[in-house]
Design an enzyme around this catalytic site. Structure first.
Site: not given
Ligand code: AMP
Length: 272
Positions: A21, A26, A28, A176
Site C-alpha cells: 500500500m 525497510e 517492504h 509499519s
C-alpha cells in the site's frame, strides 16, 4: 500492465511480485530485495485499497508518498511499479468479492469485519493482472499471509507464496507505514510490544505450557503503559490460527493493541 506482463511471459522470464500500500519502509524493501534475487522481473504494486478499510478506519489519512516510493523501489531492485487508480480497480460495475472462511473470522477479523475480504479481493485482482511466479508477503501481517496462502491453494492460483521475517526499527517496534502516526515518545514506548513478545517467548521456552498464564503475563506487561489499549492477545496454531489452551508444539503469539489511536500488530513464532 497486462500487455507488459504478456511480453515478460512471452520472453520466458519469471515474475516476482510484491503487493504493497506504499509509503515504503525497510520491511517492504526486504521483500523487494528478495524478489530481486529470485526472479527475472520484480513488479511492486502500490495501491491503497479502499475496500479493506472499515468506515471508521484511516483510508483517507493513510500515509502516501509515491515520489519517495518510486526511488525506493528502484534502489532496491524493483523493475516495474503498478500504481492503479481506484476507478480502474473498482469501476461502478464492480460486484465481485473473494472471501476466505474460517481464518478471516479470528484475531484481526473480529475487530476489523470485512477487512480480509477486501484484502483477498484486491490480491486476487492483482495476481490476475501481474500473473506472478512468486508473490512475497511479510510475517508482520501473519494472519493476512495465512489467508492468502489458503486462498491461493483453494483457488489453484498456481504460483508460490513466500513469507519473509518481520523487519524492526532499532527499538524493536515492527516497521509499519502507520508508525508515522506515532509521535516520538509514543513510538519509543511502542517498543514494549516486542519486548513483551520476547518475554513471553522466554517464558514458554523455560517450560510454561499454560496459555492463560502466558497471556496474563503479556497483559500485565503491556498495561504498564497507560496509553495502550489491548485489542487481543492470542496464542495460536501457526496454520489454523486456532487458540491453543496448552502449548504442546510451535505456536504464534499474536498481539494487536491501540496506542494513541493507532492500531499496532506484532507476532512471534515460538517453537517448543
Ligand atoms: P502494506 O503496505 O502494509 O500492505 O504491506 C505490504 C507487505 O509488506 C505485506 O506483505 C506486509 O506484511 C509487508 N510488511 C509490512 N511491514 C513489514 C515489516 N515490518 N517487515 C516485513 N514485512 C512487512
Amino acid at each position: 500492465m497486462s500487455l507488459l506482463v504478456k511480453g515478460i511471459k512471452r520472453r520466458g522470464k519469471s515474475i516476482g511480485f510484491v503487493p504493497t500500500m506504499g509509503c515504503l519502509h525497510e520491511g517492504h524493501l526486504s521483500l523487494i530485495r528478495r524478489a530481486r534475487k529470485e526472479n527475472d522481473v520484480v513488479i511492486v504494486s502500490i495501491f491503497v485499497n479502499p475496500i479493506q478499510f472499515g468506515p471508521r478506519e484511516d483510508y483517507k489519512r493513510y500515509p502516501r508518498n509515491l515520489t519517495g516510493d518510486i526511488k525506493l523501489v528502484k534502489s532496491s531492485g524493483g523493475n516495474i511499479i503498478f500504481n492503479p487508480t481506484v476507478k480502474s480497480m473498482y469501476p461502478k460495475s464492480f460486484s465481485t468479492s473473494v472471501r476466505v472462511r474460517g481464518l478471516t473470522e479470528l484475531l484481526c477479523g473480529i475487530s476489523r469485519p470485512g477487512h480480509f475480504e477486501g484484502v483477498t479481493t484486491v490480491c486476487t485482482k492483482l495476481f490476475n493482472i501481474v500473473r506472478p511466479d512468486v508473490a512475497y508477503f511479510g510475517q508482520k501481517d501473519y494472519q493476512q499471509a495465512a489467508i492468502i496462502k489458503r486462498m491461493a491453494e483453494d483457488l489453484n492460483m498456481g504460483f508460490k507464496i513466500k513469507v519473509l521475517p518481520i523487519v524492526r526499527e532499532p527499538s524493536g517496534l515492527a516497521m509499519s507505514s502507520r508508525n508515522k502516526y506515532l509521535f516520538n515518545k509514543k513510538r519509543k514506548e511502542a517498543s514494549i510490544i516486542y519486548r513483551t513478545l520476547k518475554e513471553a517467548k522466554r517464558l514458554i521456552k523455560s517450560g510454561e505450557k499454560n496459555t492463560a498464564r502466558v497471556k496474563e503475563c503479556i497483559k500485565d506487561s503491556l498495561l504498564k503503559n497507560p496509553y495502550i489499549k489491548i485489542d487481543y492477545i492470542a496464542v495460536v496454531d501457526p496454520q489454523t490460527l486456532m487458540e491453543q489452551k496448552r502449548i504442546a508444539s510451535t505456536v504464534v503469539i499474536a498481539i494487536a493493541v491501540w496506542m494513541g489511536g493507532v492500531r499496532l500488530i506484532d507476532n512471534i513464532l515460538v517453537s517448543v
